[in-house]
Design a protein around this motif. Sequence first.
Motif, short mmCIF file in Angstrom:
data_model
loop_
_atom_site.label_atom_id
_atom_site.label_comp_id
_atom_site.label_asym_id
_atom_site.label_seq_id
_atom_site.Cartn_x
_atom_site.Cartn_y
_atom_site.Cartn_z
N GLY A 385 0.72 -1.22 0.07
CA GLY A 385 -0.04 -0.13 0.01
C GLY A 385 0.64 1.26 -0.15
N TYR A 386 0.29 2.40 0.07
CA TYR A 386 0.93 3.74 0.09
C TYR A 386 0.20 4.56 1.03
CZ TYR A 386 3.19 2.22 -4.22
OH TYR A 386 3.71 1.40 -5.07
N ILE A 387 0.88 5.42 1.67
CA ILE A 387 0.32 6.37 2.58
C ILE A 387 -0.13 7.67 1.71
CG2 ILE A 387 0.60 8.35 4.16
CD1 ILE A 387 2.76 6.17 5.66
N ILE A 388 -1.51 8.20 1.82
CA ILE A 388 -1.86 9.27 0.88
C ILE A 388 -1.72 10.57 1.89
CG2 ILE A 388 -3.71 10.07 -0.44
CD1 ILE A 388 -2.31 7.76 -1.53
N LYS A 389 -1.25 11.61 1.44
CA LYS A 389 -1.25 12.87 2.07
C LYS A 389 -1.54 14.06 1.10
CE LYS A 389 2.29 11.81 5.73
NZ LYS A 389 3.35 12.09 6.13
N ASN A 390 -2.75 14.79 1.42
CA ASN A 390 -3.18 15.72 0.87
C ASN A 390 -3.45 15.52 -0.57
OD1 ASN A 390 -2.90 17.77 2.73
ND2 ASN A 390 -0.63 17.78 2.33
N GLY A 391 -4.17 14.03 -0.90
CA GLY A 391 -4.51 13.71 -2.08
C GLY A 391 -3.36 13.12 -2.98
N LYS A 392 -2.27 12.97 -2.36
CA LYS A 392 -0.87 12.43 -3.15
C LYS A 392 -0.36 11.23 -2.50
CE LYS A 392 -1.06 16.18 -5.63
NZ LYS A 392 -1.32 16.16 -7.21
N LYS A 393 0.15 10.41 -3.52
CA LYS A 393 0.61 9.32 -3.10
C LYS A 393 2.19 9.26 -2.47
CE LYS A 393 1.51 5.51 -6.35
NZ LYS A 393 1.44 4.86 -7.10
N THR A 394 2.35 8.76 -1.31
CA THR A 394 3.67 9.12 -0.84
C THR A 394 4.48 7.76 -0.43
OG1 THR A 394 2.91 9.25 1.47
CG2 THR A 394 2.96 11.27 0.03
N GLN A 395 4.71 7.54 0.77
CA GLN A 395 5.40 6.41 1.13
C GLN A 395 4.93 4.89 0.96
OE1 GLN A 395 6.29 6.66 5.21
NE2 GLN A 395 7.20 4.53 5.36
N MET A 396 5.78 4.13 0.39
CA MET A 396 5.13 2.79 0.27
C MET A 396 5.07 2.14 1.84
SD MET A 396 6.49 -0.34 -2.32
CE MET A 396 5.51 -1.61 -2.95
N ILE A 397 4.21 1.35 1.94
CA ILE A 397 4.04 0.49 3.21
C ILE A 397 3.56 -0.85 3.26
CG2 ILE A 397 3.10 2.43 4.70
CD1 ILE A 397 0.13 1.73 4.03
N ARG A 398 3.75 -1.77 3.86
CA ARG A 398 3.76 -3.28 3.68
C ARG A 398 3.26 -3.87 5.23
NH1 ARG A 398 8.06 -5.50 6.80
NH2 ARG A 398 9.76 -4.40 6.80
#
Length: 454
Positions: A385-398
């Motif tokens: 997955g990814y963290i979404i901040k202010n409608g933008k895809k940022t850091q990958m997560i697992r």
Amino acid sequence: MFDKLKQMLSLIDADYADIRYEVKKEVVISFNGKELSRVSTNATDGYVIRVLKNGGFASATFTKPEDITKIAPQVVENAMLIGKHKTKPVRLAATEVIKDSYTPILNEDPREITLEEKIAVTQKANNVPLQYEKIAMTHVGYEEVIREKYFVSTEGSEIHEDLITVQLAGEIIAKDGNIVQNVRVATGGSDGFHTIRNPEALFEERTKIALDLLRAEPVASGVYNCILNPSLAGVFTHEAFGHFSEADIIENLPAMREKMRLGAKLGSDILNIVDDATLPHQLGFYKYDDEGVPVRRVTLMKNGVLVGRLHSRRTAYEFGEPLTGHCVAEDYRYPPIVRMGTIFIEPGNSTLDELFTILGDGLYILDAKGGQTAGENFTFGAQYGYIIKNGKKTQMIRDLNISGNLYKTLQNIIAIGNDLVLSKRGGCGKGQLNIRSCNGAPHIIIKDLVVGGR
């Protein structure tokens, strides 16, 4: 073959009987890492006979046609014994008499592709991840299943239909020190060998995800607003909701039957769910189920209201609802049971970028990775997955999993994308394996979803 089957049915003294004969042909090719670990071809055949007598319904399977003289009186006796002990006799909903023969139109018939070429296609795909240093192992295989079915009933139906399924699937395992990550890969379908041609780009994409996961951080557990991608939303639809739309699952569960009554408001106003195995070129496509009933599109949920259910002839009579054509067997070893065909959430109007904007802050969770349900509650793993901040895809997560209550989650679907994707590989294991069980969805937003992690 029809004359032979009709001759067998003539030995049955019953209120109703049907017989299905199948030839099943399989090809399996497996690579473990660089090693070709399995090549097998197999062809088997057999019969399933079902009998309704005095309110009892029984079935028997056999492989030698001469055994019908022993099987026929036994299965009738079994049906009568069952009927004696039932408080409510079994009845079958009426269906039309059909005489038809259907062979699917294929883009490259796998039966005309040499075994050597199938091995070469599989090996070429398997070699894609193996060229990377941090790919520790692969398990990649080709599977081909061909069912040639003949169905005859005492009502007069005579149906021949071929089901041809191919898939190329496996697992890519990446390793860096003590960190190990695995990603699934799959493609295939029911309309020919072309569906697995040239899979290198898919395997390259999945390999990159496996390698990127080595640098991803475990997700922090909590409650999030989330976007689920079509793979994960499709599995949620199949596992958490779809099985409760199968009449045989709920018929003996009074509380669940009340909860799943037609007309109940179970989901949000924007949510429409359909099962449509008539869609051509999709994995779940078929014309007739294993009771000789034509399959039809069934709207299960409309604007959040339950409006339909999937049936066999027996459950349709029991519920007093229309036939749907969803009684399907794994093969000649089994009588059919109620199964989903191609279940999916109907698309909405939003693009993925618009969903990111609507979400604002939250998580973007992708691709199913196993899971389980327990009554109304579910837990599913996700591959990344990814963290979404202010409608933008940022850091990958697992290391993600999602859990919740089915009905609360259906109410919490607040936006639906316009990008419906249907699965290319099945594998539902409800009692019998259904390799053509197809599901899908567009991207969806679910608010207040419980996400497990570190």
